[in-house]
Every structure is written in C-alpha cells, then in structure tokens.
Design a protein around this motif. Structure first.
Motif, mmCIF file in Angstrom:
data_model
loop_
_atom_site.group_PDB
_atom_site.id
_atom_site.type_symbol
_atom_site.label_atom_id
_atom_site.label_comp_id
_atom_site.label_asym_id
_atom_site.label_seq_id
_atom_site.Cartn_x
_atom_site.Cartn_y
_atom_site.Cartn_z
ATOM 1 N N ILE A 1 0.831 -1.198 0.000
ATOM 2 C CA ILE A 1 0.000 0.000 0.000
ATOM 3 C C ILE A 1 0.870 1.254 0.000
ATOM 4 C CG2 ILE A 1 -1.616 1.356 1.402
ATOM 5 C CD1 ILE A 1 -2.854 -1.281 2.313
ATOM 6 N N THR A 2 2.019 1.191 0.651
ATOM 7 C CA THR A 2 2.874 2.368 0.785
ATOM 8 C C THR A 2 3.391 2.832 -0.551
ATOM 9 O OG1 THR A 2 4.850 1.044 1.129
ATOM 10 C CG2 THR A 2 3.588 1.640 3.076
ATOM 11 N N LEU A 3 3.574 1.946 -1.508
ATOM 12 C CA LEU A 3 4.114 2.333 -2.810
ATOM 13 C C LEU A 3 3.049 2.852 -3.724
ATOM 14 C CD1 LEU A 3 6.646 -0.531 -3.472
ATOM 15 C CD2 LEU A 3 7.039 1.736 -2.520
ATOM 16 N N ASP A 4 1.783 2.613 -3.424
ATOM 17 C CA ASP A 4 0.690 3.030 -4.298
ATOM 18 C C ASP A 4 0.104 4.373 -3.901
ATOM 19 O OD1 ASP A 4 0.929 0.705 -5.696
ATOM 20 O OD2 ASP A 4 -0.503 -0.395 -4.448
ATOM 21 N N ASP A 5 0.662 5.014 -2.865
ATOM 22 C CA ASP A 5 0.077 6.251 -2.373
ATOM 23 C C ASP A 5 1.082 7.383 -2.525
ATOM 24 O OD1 ASP A 5 -1.510 8.082 -1.289
ATOM 25 O OD2 ASP A 5 -1.412 7.337 0.776
ATOM 26 N N PRO A 6 1.092 8.138 -3.704
ATOM 27 C CA PRO A 6 2.087 9.182 -3.936
ATOM 28 C C PRO A 6 1.768 10.455 -3.191
ATOM 29 C CG PRO A 6 0.553 9.088 -5.745
ATOM 30 C CD PRO A 6 0.167 7.975 -4.816
ATOM 31 N N GLU B 1 3.122 14.089 -0.860
ATOM 32 C CA GLU B 1 3.729 14.364 0.434
ATOM 33 C C GLU B 1 2.975 13.686 1.564
ATOM 34 O OE1 GLU B 1 6.437 15.858 0.949
ATOM 35 O OE2 GLU B 1 6.857 16.562 -1.060
ATOM 36 N N ASP B 2 1.604 13.735 1.542
ATOM 37 C CA ASP B 2 0.818 13.100 2.594
ATOM 38 C C ASP B 2 1.000 11.604 2.563
ATOM 39 O OD1 ASP B 2 -1.876 15.453 2.124
ATOM 40 O OD2 ASP B 2 -0.083 15.537 3.384
ATOM 41 N N GLY B 3 1.174 11.098 1.312
ATOM 42 C CA GLY B 3 1.363 9.654 1.165
ATOM 43 C C GLY B 3 2.635 9.189 1.821
ATOM 44 N N VAL B 4 3.650 10.039 1.822
ATOM 45 C CA VAL B 4 4.929 9.659 2.432
ATOM 46 C C VAL B 4 4.774 9.490 3.930
ATOM 47 C CG1 VAL B 4 7.254 10.426 2.887
ATOM 48 C CG2 VAL B 4 6.263 10.730 0.624
ATOM 49 N N SER B 5 4.081 10.466 4.559
ATOM 50 C CA SER B 5 3.919 10.360 6.011
ATOM 51 C C SER B 5 3.061 9.164 6.374
ATOM 52 C CB SER B 5 3.286 11.639 6.548
ATOM 53 O OG SER B 5 2.024 11.844 5.935
ATOM 54 N N GLU B 6 2.002 8.888 5.544
ATOM 55 C CA GLU B 6 1.175 7.723 5.806
ATOM 56 C C GLU B 6 1.976 6.443 5.691
ATOM 57 O OE1 GLU B 6 -2.380 7.374 3.667
ATOM 58 O OE2 GLU B 6 -3.098 9.391 4.139
ATOM 59 N N LEU C 1 2.440 3.319 8.359
ATOM 60 C CA LEU C 1 2.128 1.923 8.067
ATOM 61 C C LEU C 1 3.323 1.022 8.318
ATOM 62 C CD1 LEU C 1 0.036 2.316 4.798
ATOM 63 C CD2 LEU C 1 -0.807 1.557 7.010
ATOM 64 N N LEU C 2 4.523 1.620 8.138
ATOM 65 C CA LEU C 2 5.723 0.795 8.265
ATOM 66 C C LEU C 2 6.158 0.606 9.718
ATOM 67 C CD1 LEU C 2 7.753 2.192 5.259
ATOM 68 C CD2 LEU C 2 6.871 -0.132 5.515
ATOM 69 N N GLN C 3 5.545 1.357 10.626
ATOM 70 C CA GLN C 3 5.895 1.201 12.036
ATOM 71 C C GLN C 3 5.106 0.016 12.610
ATOM 72 O OE1 GLN C 3 5.006 4.965 13.671
ATOM 73 N NE2 GLN C 3 6.818 5.992 12.829
ATOM 74 N N ILE C 4 5.617 -1.126 12.364
ATOM 75 C CA ILE C 4 4.940 -2.364 12.747
ATOM 76 C C ILE C 4 5.599 -2.949 13.981
ATOM 77 C CG2 ILE C 4 4.334 -4.688 11.980
ATOM 78 C CD1 ILE C 4 4.503 -3.609 9.117
ATOM 79 N N ASP C 5 4.809 -3.262 14.947
ATOM 80 C CA ASP C 5 5.332 -3.867 16.160
ATOM 81 C C ASP C 5 5.649 -5.326 15.894
ATOM 82 O OD1 ASP C 5 4.022 -4.339 19.543
ATOM 83 O OD2 ASP C 5 6.017 -4.601 18.659
ATOM 84 N N TRP D 1 11.533 -1.216 1.341
ATOM 85 C CA TRP D 1 10.502 -0.220 1.029
ATOM 86 C C TRP D 1 10.743 1.079 1.788
ATOM 87 C CZ3 TRP D 1 9.765 -2.627 -2.878
ATOM 88 C CH2 TRP D 1 9.185 -3.875 -3.002
ATOM 89 N N GLU D 2 11.243 0.977 2.991
ATOM 90 C CA GLU D 2 11.536 2.170 3.779
ATOM 91 C C GLU D 2 12.593 3.024 3.087
ATOM 92 O OE1 GLU D 2 12.693 0.629 7.518
ATOM 93 O OE2 GLU D 2 10.652 0.506 8.316
ATOM 94 N N LYS D 3 13.603 2.362 2.532
ATOM 95 C CA LYS D 3 14.661 3.088 1.820
ATOM 96 C C LYS D 3 14.110 3.770 0.577
ATOM 97 C CE LYS D 3 18.565 0.209 3.344
ATOM 98 N NZ LYS D 3 19.617 -0.738 2.895
#
Length: 316
Positions: free
Chosen positions: A22-27, A29-34, A38-42, A72-74
């Motif tokens: 999902i993170t790659l499909d959301d371009p 500036e707001d998409g970056v913060s989202e 999403l990537l902060q997974i416990d 993906w984070e990189k």
C-alpha cells in the motif's frame, strides 16, 4: 495446536506484505507520512485472530518480510529526499530567472516580455538571420540550426534591451521550417518577422552590416541605424568565406567581432584556435555588449576557452 500457530503466522505475514504494498501506491507528500506510519509495525507478540504466539517467539514475521520492509523504507525515504531537492531546485531557479520581478506572476512576465519585444520592433536594434543558404544542408545540419534559432530567441526574450529579429529567405515549405516546428515548441508564435524575401532586397544596402569572421574590419559598436546580418549556415565541411563572399557580391559592408582586439590565443592540447561561432553565441555577444557597452564582458559571454581564446587581462 502447532498447525494453528503456523497458519496464524502465515496469515500475519501476508497481511504485512499487503500493508507494505500500500505504501508504494500512495504518492504525494501526505502519502509519504502515511507510508511511514504503516511501516511502524510492532514485531513483538500480538494477538491476531484471538490467538496468542507462544512464549519466547520474539518476531512473528519472517526475515524475508523484514528485509522487504527495510527495502521499502529506503525507497520511500529516497523519494521524499528527491522531491525535497527538486522543490529547492525549482525555487532557486524561480529566484534566479525572475530577475528584478520575483513577486510577479508568469502572466505578468509574459506580458512584459511581449511589450519589450514589440518596443524593439519600432525602436530597438535589428538583427537579420540570412536563411537563404540552407538548400544544401543535411538533416543533421538543419536540426542544429533550428536549435540555434531557438536558443537565440530564448536569449533575446530574457534581454532587458532585446533586438528585433528577422528570419529572411525563410519559406514555410522548406525542410528548415518543418524542423523548427518539430524542435521548437511554440515556434509559430515567436515574436519576430519571417519572410521569404532576401535580406539584400528587404533593407537598403547602405544600412546592412554582414557579420563574418573573414572580415578585415572589427565591429566597434551596435548602431540602431544599422541592420546586422548573421549567416544562418551550419556547415560541417567548414567551407571558408561563404558569407564574406556573399556580402561582397551585394556590395555590403562586413565586420567581425573584435576577438583579436580583446582576446589572445591560449595554449591547448590540440593547438586549436577558431573565431567561428554559432549564431546564438554571436547574438549573446551582441546583446551583452548592447546592454553593457563593454566588449571584454560581452566576448567572455560568448567565446568559450574551447575556441582557444581568452581575455587579455586574464593572461596578464
């Protein structure tokens, strides 16, 4: 019980991968913060489907998932950094190109450019590009000439005191015209004169000055009562004195840029020295001199060290 645990682990791994995609499909500036949220997974033990991982199972996702997560984070971080750099570059360009009008809109600047060019048509210096010698030029040479015309017009638009440009000997059914339309966006809307008429019949001969490197006379100044002619010729075979001979045939005065008066030859590996410049380089020199009345500054603008010449004071 073991098979239930295994199924739960597979389920959570699939869900994590879906979240990462999902993170790659959301371009944007707001998409970056989202995406970072999403990537902060416990990766500790959590309840999935009302089932609890066994004690001692520290990470419920596989190494493959963790590796992809870091990848993906990189990517997201790199995209954010690139967008920031591009934004700063555009901002710097706007400040540089806007000159003394950084606060004005593009519409105002276009209107100002148009006003200056139309004023030059009535009271500014005149420059004629003689395009009557293009019949025997190759497609490659025509493309290069079309590019030079584009750069010349672009420089003229930016000038505080622009010239009025004439394209003479220029027919709409010529290969050069087609090449100009293909290479130069908005060419048909350029604010200049296009005519099939030859420059020698368009203006009184006594007002013409043909600029050619083969002339014996150095250009001293830019006279508003004169019409300066540049030969629109790109010749890779380097035929000498073509424009000079054409001027002589019509008994027209000639002049060369004062390169010999203000510049000296410099040593280079190929021992190469040339006063032959493209039409846009010659125009940059004329335009700078007309604004500054300073030949060294003007020549520095158009004559690069690759031509084998440098200003005298730079050697001293």
């Amino acid at each position: 019980m073991d098979w239930k645990l295994e199924g739960s682990a597979q389920k959570t791994e699939s869900q994590v991968l879906q979240e990462l995609e999902i993170t790659l499909d959301d371009p944007g500036e707001d998409g970056v913060s989202e995406s970072f949220q999403l990537l902060q997974i416990d990766v500790g033990c959590e309840h999935w489907g009302q089932e609890t991982l066994p004690t001692g199972s520290v990470a419920w996702c596989s190494k493959n998932v963790q590796r992809k997560q870091r990848h993906w984070e990189k990517i997201v971080a790199a995209k954010k950094s690139k967008r920031k750099q591009e934004k700063e570059r555009r901002k710097a360009n706007r400040v540089e190109n806007s000159g003394i009008y950084p606060q004005h809109s593009k519409r105002f600047l276009r209107s100002l450019i148009k006003e200056r060019l139309l004023e030059a048509k009535h009271s500014g210096p005149r420059l004629c590009i003689d395009l009557s010698m293009t019949n025997h030029m190759s497609k490659k040479e025509l493309s290069r000439l079309a590019g030079q015309i584009r750069r010349l017009y672009g420089s003229n638009k930016k000038a505080d005191r622009p010239f009025w440009i004439y394209l003479t000997g220029f027919t709409t059914d010529s290969p050069l015209y087609e090449e100009c339309l293909r290479m130069n966006d908005g060419f048909s809307s350029y604010l200049l004169d296009r005519t099939e008429e030859d420059c020698f019949s368009l203006f009184p001969l006594e007002t013409l000055v043909y600029l050619t490197p083969d002339s014996e006379h150095a250009l001293e100044n830019v006279d508003l009562n004169k019409v300066y002619i540049l030969g629109g010729l790109v010749d890779e075979s380097i035929q000498k004195k073509v424009t000079f001979q054409k001027a002589q045939e019509h008994s027209v005065k000639t002049a060369r840029l004062p390169i010999q008066e203000y510049m000296v030859k410099c040593q280079n590996g190929k021992n190469y020295h040339s006063e032959i410049l493209t039409i846009n380089q010659v125009f940059d020199i004329l335009s700078t001199y007309f604004e500054t009345q300073n030949w060294p500054e003007a020549l520095k603008k158009g004559v690069s060290s690759r031509k084998g010449y440098v200003l005298q004071n730079s050697v001293e």
